[in-house]
Design a protein around this motif. Structure first.
Motif, mmCIF file in Angstrom:
data_model
loop_
_atom_site.group_PDB
_atom_site.id
_atom_site.type_symbol
_atom_site.label_atom_id
_atom_site.label_comp_id
_atom_site.label_asym_id
_atom_site.label_seq_id
_atom_site.Cartn_x
_atom_site.Cartn_y
_atom_site.Cartn_z
ATOM 1 N N ILE A 72 0.890 -1.354 -0.050
ATOM 2 C CA ILE A 72 -0.061 0.021 0.176
ATOM 3 C C ILE A 72 0.908 1.253 -0.012
ATOM 4 O O ILE A 72 0.563 2.081 -0.881
ATOM 5 N N GLN A 73 1.803 1.193 0.833
ATOM 6 C CA GLN A 73 2.772 2.405 0.763
ATOM 7 C C GLN A 73 3.361 2.624 -0.618
ATOM 8 O O GLN A 73 3.368 3.715 -1.148
ATOM 9 N N LYS A 74 3.913 1.597 -1.200
ATOM 10 C CA LYS A 74 4.549 1.631 -2.525
ATOM 11 C C LYS A 74 3.338 2.103 -3.533
ATOM 12 O O LYS A 74 3.685 3.105 -4.205
ATOM 13 N N SER A 75 2.076 1.758 -3.406
ATOM 14 C CA SER A 75 1.203 2.152 -4.387
ATOM 15 C C SER A 75 0.819 3.790 -4.201
ATOM 16 O O SER A 75 0.666 4.364 -5.202
ATOM 17 N N LEU A 76 0.781 3.998 -2.798
ATOM 18 C CA LEU A 76 0.380 5.369 -2.674
ATOM 19 C C LEU A 76 1.481 6.405 -3.137
ATOM 20 O O LEU A 76 1.064 7.326 -3.556
ATOM 21 N N ALA A 77 2.558 6.113 -3.012
ATOM 22 C CA ALA A 77 3.737 6.853 -3.232
ATOM 23 C C ALA A 77 3.874 7.081 -4.734
ATOM 24 O O ALA A 77 3.875 8.193 -5.508
ATOM 25 N N LYS A 78 3.375 6.080 -5.551
ATOM 26 C CA LYS A 78 3.352 6.141 -7.034
ATOM 27 C C LYS A 78 2.307 6.850 -7.341
ATOM 28 O O LYS A 78 1.954 7.834 -8.222
ATOM 29 N N LEU A 79 0.997 6.851 -6.907
ATOM 30 C CA LEU A 79 -0.169 7.518 -7.231
ATOM 31 C C LEU A 79 0.119 8.869 -6.832
ATOM 32 O O LEU A 79 -0.435 9.906 -7.498
ATOM 33 N N HIS A 80 0.782 9.266 -5.616
ATOM 34 C CA HIS A 80 1.140 10.552 -5.416
ATOM 35 C C HIS A 80 2.028 11.280 -6.371
ATOM 36 O O HIS A 80 1.685 12.490 -6.837
ATOM 37 N N ALA A 81 3.017 10.542 -6.790
ATOM 38 C CA ALA A 81 4.035 11.062 -7.530
ATOM 39 C C ALA A 81 3.399 11.495 -8.934
ATOM 40 O O ALA A 81 3.754 12.466 -9.689
ATOM 41 N N LYS A 82 2.111 10.749 -9.477
ATOM 42 C CA LYS A 82 1.479 11.057 -10.799
ATOM 43 C C LYS A 82 0.620 12.153 -10.536
ATOM 44 O O LYS A 82 -0.428 12.370 -11.193
ATOM 45 N N GLY A 83 0.315 12.523 -9.344
ATOM 46 C CA GLY A 83 -0.770 13.549 -9.154
ATOM 47 C C GLY A 83 -2.268 12.853 -8.837
ATOM 48 O O GLY A 83 -3.189 13.572 -8.936
ATOM 49 N N ILE A 84 -2.222 11.619 -8.912
ATOM 50 C CA ILE A 84 -3.741 10.929 -8.725
ATOM 51 C C ILE A 84 -4.242 11.166 -7.600
ATOM 52 O O ILE A 84 -5.458 11.191 -7.383
#
Ligand code: CAA
Length: 294
Positions: free
Chosen positions: A59-71
């Motif tokens: 979940i931490q990995k996924s949230l970091a990705k989504l945040h980096a993409k502005g999602i």
């Protein structure tokens, strides 16, 4: 406001604020994540501590990705803190919504529902993420079947927009309405289905995967070209054999078995190649090899 009762800015419904997700596998952790992203307090629970550890890392990995993409606009750690990872199911007491995402076995779900019946309040909704077990059959283990329905998410849950909402014979229309509203607040786009085997999605998807396997078995073409045909000819993001590997060949076989058994129709019969791969524990991506090597 106590933990789990945080009201997000965009929350307009009268709805669901404390959510418990039971089962921290791929689906359960994805479901917990999207609820947290929508501002809900989430209890994510599993009997296996290792599953909770993996869920926390993924979940931490996924949230970091989504945040980096502005999602997602909020800092990932703020979203992450809304999830209580625990082996103690009773932490979910009086949740507004319980989502069950445990093993696809009737006896396992039935045993869990006995516990959820004790933890649920009068208005709590209990939902199953089952992909193929009858919602009406499962509802027989629920104290208030009018508050029970299917909420079927798709993998990867943080990316896939669809949620299938499955109504049982005894599900109250207001519970369906509330669930529709809530799914929309997650940023998902729901469809509703009656309780027929495979609902909408797997009734259509499984014959496609089956036919792709038979096309391979009969030597019509290579696995690469079968997949390429659907990817480039029909704009599917993955070919059907790649998709089967992605879902898990054991899961695909189990769903086909249920459909075959319930419809009694050979269009759902698991192909021999699928059976052989599953028996050899080549289960797709999760085991490192299925139709393809990973
Ligand atoms: N969290 C955050 N980001 C994620 C993610 C997750 N859990 N999973 C994938 N992504 C991101 C990737 O990191 C990647 O980002 P970058 O482009 O920045 O690297 C992006 O999504 C795209 O992923 P990939 O580059 O790996 O590959 P892709 O473009 O092929 O997309 C996919 C991956 C979204 C899975 C896409 O291939 C797809 O839509 N496949 C079909 C999936 C599908 O059909 N799912 C339903 C299965 S059926 C089911 O679940 C129910 C059932 O009952 C069987």
């Amino acid at each position: 406001m106590p933990w789990g009762r945080r009201r997000p800015q965009h929350f307009t419904g009268d709805g669901i604020l404390k959510v418990t997700v039971v089962g921290a596998g791929t689906m359960g952790r994805g479901i917990a994540q999207v609820f947290a992203q929508a501002g809900n307090g989430v209890v994510l629970t599993d009997v296996y501590p290792k599953a909770l550890e993996t869920a926390s890392a993924e979940i931490q990995k996924s949230l970091a990705k989504l945040h980096a993409k502005g999602i997602i606009a909020e800092p990932p750690e703020v979203v992450f803190k809304r999830i209580n990872f625990t082996g103690d199911l009773s932490a979910g007491k009086n949740s507004d919504l319980f989502v069950e995402a445990v093993l696809e076995r009737f006896d396992v779900k039935e045993a869990l529902y006995k516990q959820l019946n004790e933890l649920a309040g009068e208005n709590s909704i209990i939902a199953s993420n089952t992909s193929s077990i009858s919602i009406n059959a499962l509802s027989s283990a629920i104290r208030k079947p009018e508050n029970f329905l299917g909420l079927h998410f798709f993998n990867p849950v943080p990316i896939m927009k669809l949620v299938e909402i499955i109504k049982g014979v005894r599900t109250s229309p207001s519970v369906v309405e509330k669930s529709l509203e809530f799914v929309k607040q997650l940023g998902k786009d729901p469809v509703t289905s009656e309780d027929f085997p495979g609902f909408i999605s797997n009734r259509i998807l499984m014959p496609l995967i089956r036919e792709a396997i038979l096309t391979l078995e009969e030597g019509v073409s290579s696995k690469e070209d079968i997949d390429k045909t659907l990817r480039l000819g029909m704009n599917h993001p993955m070919g059907p054999l790649e998709l089967a590997d992605f879902i898990g060949l054991d899961v695909v076989q189990d769903i086909m078995k249920v459909l075959y058994h319930e419809f009694g129709d050979s269009r759902f019969m698991p192909p021999v190649t699928l059976r052989n791969l599953v028996n050899a524990r080549r289960l797709g991506r999760k085991s490192g090899e299925g139709f393809y090597k990973y």
